[in-house]
Design a protein around this motif. Structure first.
Motif, PDB file in Angstrom:
ATOM      1  N   LYS A  31       1.021   0.493 -15.233  1.00  0.00           N
ATOM      2  CA  LYS A  31       0.369   1.298 -14.198  1.00  0.00           C
ATOM      3  C   LYS A  31      -0.858   0.559 -13.663  1.00  0.00           C
ATOM      4  CE  LYS A  31       1.592   5.901 -16.038  1.00  0.00           C
ATOM      5  NZ  LYS A  31       2.359   5.491 -17.233  1.00  0.00           N
TER       6      LYS A  31
ATOM      7  N   GLY B  83       5.563   0.353  -6.861  1.00  0.00           N
ATOM      8  CA  GLY B  83       4.482   0.435  -5.885  1.00  0.00           C
ATOM      9  C   GLY B  83       4.222   1.840  -5.386  1.00  0.00           C
ATOM     10  N   GLU B  84       4.844   2.841  -6.006  1.00  0.00           N
ATOM     11  CA  GLU B  84       4.671   4.215  -5.562  1.00  0.00           C
ATOM     12  C   GLU B  84       3.547   4.902  -6.338  1.00  0.00           C
ATOM     13  OE1 GLU B  84       8.453   6.018  -6.127  1.00  0.00           O
ATOM     14  OE2 GLU B  84       9.376   5.044  -4.374  1.00  0.00           O
ATOM     15  N   LEU B  85       2.960   5.920  -5.715  1.00  0.00           N
ATOM     16  CA  LEU B  85       1.939   6.704  -6.394  1.00  0.00           C
ATOM     17  C   LEU B  85       2.557   7.531  -7.509  1.00  0.00           C
ATOM     18  CD1 LEU B  85      -0.300   8.056  -3.475  1.00  0.00           C
ATOM     19  CD2 LEU B  85      -0.806   6.203  -5.069  1.00  0.00           C
TER      20      LEU B  85
ATOM     21  N   LEU C 190      -1.920   6.874  -0.006  1.00  0.00           N
ATOM     22  CA  LEU C 190      -3.197   6.291  -0.406  1.00  0.00           C
ATOM     23  C   LEU C 190      -3.981   5.966   0.861  1.00  0.00           C
ATOM     24  CD1 LEU C 190      -3.846   3.676  -3.182  1.00  0.00           C
ATOM     25  CD2 LEU C 190      -4.953   3.472  -0.969  1.00  0.00           C
TER      26      LEU C 190
ATOM     27  N   THR D 134       0.849  -1.196   0.000  1.00  0.00           N
ATOM     28  CA  THR D 134       0.000   0.000   0.000  1.00  0.00           C
ATOM     29  C   THR D 134       0.884   1.244   0.000  1.00  0.00           C
ATOM     30  OG1 THR D 134      -1.581  -1.226   1.339  1.00  0.00           O
ATOM     31  CG2 THR D 134      -1.924   1.146   1.121  1.00  0.00           C
ATOM     32  N   PRO D 135       0.801   2.082  -1.014  1.00  0.00           N
ATOM     33  CA  PRO D 135       1.705   3.230  -1.087  1.00  0.00           C
ATOM     34  C   PRO D 135       1.351   4.303  -0.062  1.00  0.00           C
ATOM     35  CG  PRO D 135       0.167   3.254  -2.934  1.00  0.00           C
ATOM     36  CD  PRO D 135      -0.060   1.976  -2.207  1.00  0.00           C
TER      37      PRO D 135
ATOM     38  N   TYR E 188      -6.455   6.680  -8.054  1.00  0.00           N
ATOM     39  CA  TYR E 188      -5.015   6.773  -7.837  1.00  0.00           C
ATOM     40  C   TYR E 188      -4.327   6.007  -8.955  1.00  0.00           C
ATOM     41  CZ  TYR E 188      -6.092   8.083  -2.948  1.00  0.00           C
ATOM     42  OH  TYR E 188      -6.560   8.691  -1.812  1.00  0.00           O
TER      43      TYR E 188
ATOM     44  N   GLN F 274      -2.244  13.559  -6.918  1.00  0.00           N
ATOM     45  CA  GLN F 274      -2.058  12.109  -6.843  1.00  0.00           C
ATOM     46  C   GLN F 274      -3.390  11.377  -6.713  1.00  0.00           C
ATOM     47  OE1 GLN F 274       0.896  11.527  -3.671  1.00  0.00           O
ATOM     48  NE2 GLN F 274       2.456  11.269  -5.261  1.00  0.00           N
ATOM     49  N   ARG F 275      -4.474  12.114  -6.824  1.00  0.00           N
ATOM     50  CA  ARG F 275      -5.797  11.484  -6.844  1.00  0.00           C
ATOM     51  C   ARG F 275      -6.775  12.448  -7.494  1.00  0.00           C
ATOM     52  NH1 ARG F 275      -7.936  11.552  -0.539  1.00  0.00           N
ATOM     53  NH2 ARG F 275      -7.887  13.809  -0.250  1.00  0.00           N
TER      54      ARG F 275
ATOM     55  N   ILE G 132      -0.770   3.965  -9.673  1.00  0.00           N
ATOM     56  CA  ILE G 132       0.333   3.357  -8.939  1.00  0.00           C
ATOM     57  C   ILE G 132       1.296   2.713  -9.932  1.00  0.00           C
ATOM     58  CG2 ILE G 132       0.935   1.643  -7.177  1.00  0.00           C
ATOM     59  CD1 ILE G 132      -2.021   1.891  -6.214  1.00  0.00           C
ATOM     60  N   ASP G 133       2.572   2.944  -9.728  1.00  0.00           N
ATOM     61  CA  ASP G 133       3.590   2.303 -10.559  1.00  0.00           C
ATOM     62  C   ASP G 133       3.641   0.817 -10.199  1.00  0.00           C
ATOM     63  OD1 ASP G 133       6.334   1.247 -11.234  1.00  0.00           O
ATOM     64  OD2 ASP G 133       6.540   3.258 -12.076  1.00  0.00           O
TER      65      ASP G 133
END
Length: 704
Positions: free
Chosen positions: A232, A249-251, A218, A214-215, A242, A263-264, A244-245
């Motif tokens: 993605k 696992g990063e936003l 988030l 879970t980044p 969101y 970021q959202r 996510i890579d």
């Protein structure tokens, strides 16, 4: 008048068990049929039939649901195929081999439709013991992945072997594996959890290794949809999207339509579309079609003639690309309830929306409310939220305002109905005469309450008892002043419990609690409580346990003796508000109940009720109870003629989709005050002289 010795009176009371007017035939409930048909589609998928026709697949929710296949060009229903035992589907996907998979509820089975044979195969339950299959996503070679509720499994089904791989329970306190997305590059399944917290789990499908990724940044109560697109993960959490890579696992930060880096972003859709020409699409606020450019990570609202292009009919709940006129066109479903279907051309921004001929089916029912003046009966649908008015005089039903899924409602003295709906914990004032529906307040966003299970207008105020949101603890008691609009919310009055029942008395509020937590959370509390709340001081002033060990006090009413009569699971209790003591307890049956599972109604001194699917009657004179029907019922309300209406599940069905009616037998000695008073004072030789009157003998009174 003749005096009866105590022994004789007790004998007559015993006879009352045999000769009570509440004695019924084999089935005391009259089946009035299905008053409400509706169309509720949770999701859909675009695919192709063996004859080359482009179609959309969807499952209208209802008893013994069916897979509907609609041609997107002729706009005709091609076929409708039964899914035995299913009530609906939150998961429909087209596998890489073109076959279609449906994950059902509440039997949690997997069905496969083969366009080549036009047959459906019931593949059974991928994870035995589960109730819902969620989040189907496609892998290579016809493999599909999914998740379950309530034990948070993730699984893989391989059509080559016919075997299911269970990745096990992938969380501790969470209940829902609500969404999945498969990364074919890393051979990784991403599983999004819901309730009480949004968590993202990475599952290596080769080794089975699981770890949480879970980044940071988030937040929310849970995932609802996920899609993997070009490295993605597009994840929908609490109506925010969101990105996510998939490797780190990063936003991913992206530019929204205003030019801000975020970021959202708000989303009103069931995930995003597949990619085409370097972009994916979804519907945002006001159902506006929104484009995400995969290369530049920018969002833009699709415009035409200077205005946003909006589906209008609802959120996008299923998508697919079809090549026409030399270019890709996006087809899909618009909205859950109106069979909206759309075609969008990204090159020209042209949009067409129409109604597809999906099957309307008998709706599962949620609530029933009798009009105290006209005798008509209002019936509300589960999930769909449609409402009809049943007229006992004609036996017909008339559609009226769509109120939403009604958890609790009640008539006000002004002839209006106060309606509490899920999922927003919303309260509204509906005038059935004019059809106007005025929203008063909503509690989910501000106080994390989503189901108003007890609604009571009294003394110019609206009192509401609610359950907390998904995975949360602590329901609320809410007061709303109908004149001034002042709102007072008191959460967690009984620690970790829902407020399930309300009763105004002498300017104060008696309330019963339920150990229920928010959906998806296991109860922490062990027994329901009865408490007194003073609106003047905004304080709880007393608390009691009338039935130790009971899970829920799901109804309270005033008896003819002036005492509080309550229903705690399967036990009826009598509580004296003057002495603050329980003076009577009568176990009708032994079974737990939930906060929404109970009703009590007086007629001729008899107390009728429903709980745990049962219909029962208590003779308040004899202090005895009888179960009249052992299963298949929910709710109970009475019209002015004394007939009682309930929601009914008939033999062989799994949903409460029928309206039922119970007509209590006539009482030969209908002196309800006398009947209740006798039990209050006890049965002894003084009873006949003190209470029997109006030409009724004690034998008449006891035997009815």
């Amino acid at each position: 008048m003749r005096r009866f010795p105590l022994l004789s009176v007790l004998l007559l009371l015993t006879l009352a068990l045999i000769q009570t007017p509440a004695q019924a035939a084999a089935d005391p409930i009259e089946d009035l049929g299905t008053p409400l048909t509706s169309l509720t589609i949770m999701t859909g998928a675009v695919g192709r039939e063996a004859d080359g026709s482009d179609v959309v697949y969807a499952v209208p929710a209802g008893e013994n649901a069916r897979l509907n296949i609609v041609d997107l060009h002729s706009r005709q229903l091609k076929r409708s195929i039964p899914l035995p035992g299913a009530s609906g589907s939150w998961a429909v996907t087209v596998a890489s081999d073109g076959r279609v998979y449906v994950g059902s509820y509440a039997n949690a089975r997997l069905y496969r439709y083969d366009p080549a044979t036009t047959q459906v195969t019931d593949l059974g339950s991928p994870i035995p013991g589960e109730q819902y299959v969620y989040g189907l996503s496609a892998g290579e070679n016809g493999v599909i992945f999914g998740g379950t509720y309530p034990n948070t499994h993730a699984f893989k089904f391989d059509p080559a072997t016919g075997q299911t791989t269970d990745y096990g329970t992938i969380a501790g306190t969470e209940k829902y594996t609500r969404a999945t997305a498969y990364d074919p590059v890393q051979k990784v399944l991403f599983a999004g959890l819901l309730s009480p917290k949004a968590r993202l789990i990475r599952i290596d499908t080769t080794t089975g290794e699981k770890r949480e990724i879970t980044p940071a940044g988030l937040t929310g109560s849970g995932f609802s949809d996920m899609n993997y697109v070009d490295g993605k993960i597009f994840a929908q959490v609490d109506n925010q999207i969101y990105v996510i890579d998939a490797v780190t696992g990063e936003l991913v930060s992206f530019e929204d339509p205003s030019g801000a880096t975020v970021q959202r972003y708000p989303i009103i859709a069931r995930g995003v579309s597949p990619a085409s020409n370097g972009a994916v699409y979804f519907t945002a606020t006001a159902y506006a079609i929104t484009r995400y450019d995969l290369a530049t990570n920018t969002l833009s609202t699709v415009m035409s003639g200077g205005q946003p292009v909006s589906l209008g009919r609802g959120a996008a709940i299923g998508y697919g690309w079809i090549t026409e006129d030399g270019g890709p066109k996006l087809y899909g479903l618009a909205g859950n309830y109106a069979a909206g279907t759309f075609r969008f051309d990204p090159a020209s921004s042209a949009l067409e929306v129409w109604t597809s001929p999906f099957e309307y089916v008998p709706a599962p029912l949620e609530n029933v409310l009798a009009d105290p003046t006209t005798g008509k009966v209002y019936v509300n649908a589960f999930l769909n939220g449609s409402t009809v008015v049943y007229d006992p005089a004609t036996g017909g039903s008339t559609a009226t305002t769509k109120l939403g899924q009604t958890e609790g409602w009640a008539w006000g003295p002004n002839g209006k109905i106060y309606v509490g709906t899920y999922p927003n914990g919303q309260l509204s004032e509906w005038d059935p005469t004019t059809g106007t529906n005025r929203v008063l307040f909503a509690l989910e966003a501000t106080h994390h309450q989503n189901r108003p299970v007890a609604v009571l207008p009294s003394g110019g105020k609206l009192f509401v008892g609610t359950t907390p949101g998904y995975g949360l603890y602590g329901g609320a008691l809410t007061f709303y002043d109908l004149a001034t609009g002042q709102l007072d919310v008191h959460r967690d009055i009984v620690t970790d419990q829902t407020i399930a029942s309300l009763l105004p008395l002498d300017g104060k509020i008696w309330a019963g609690s339920s150990t229920d937590a928010g959906q998806g959370a296991d109860p922490r509390a062990t027994e329901a409580r009865l408490f007194l709340f003073d609106p003047a001081t905004q304080q709880k002033t007393a608390e009691y346990t009338p039935v130790p060990g009971a899970r829920s006090i799901n109804e309270l009413t005033i008896g003819h003796d002036g005492r509080i009569w309550g229903l705690a699971d399967g036990t009826v209790f009598v509580f004296d508000p003057a002495t603050r003591k329980v003076v009577r307890k009568l176990t009708v049956f032994t079974a737990p109940a939930s906060a929404q599972d109970g009703a009590l109604l007086w007629r001729d001194g008899y107390l009728y009720g429903t709980s745990a699917g049962r219909l029962f009657v208590v003779d308040s004179l004899a202090g005895k109870a009888k179960v009249l029907r052992t299963s298949g019922l929910l709710r109970l309300d009475a019209t002015p003629d004394g007939r009682m209406y309930t929601l009914l599940r008939v033999a062989g069905e799994t949903e409460l989709s029928h309206l039922g009616r119970f007509t209590p037998p006539a009482d030969k000695c209908p002196n309800s005050d006398l009947r209740a008073t006798v039990w209050r004072h006890g049965v002894d030789s003084r009873v006949p002289n003190r209470f029997v009157r109006d030409g009724c003998t004690l034998a008449d009174l006891i035997r009815g």
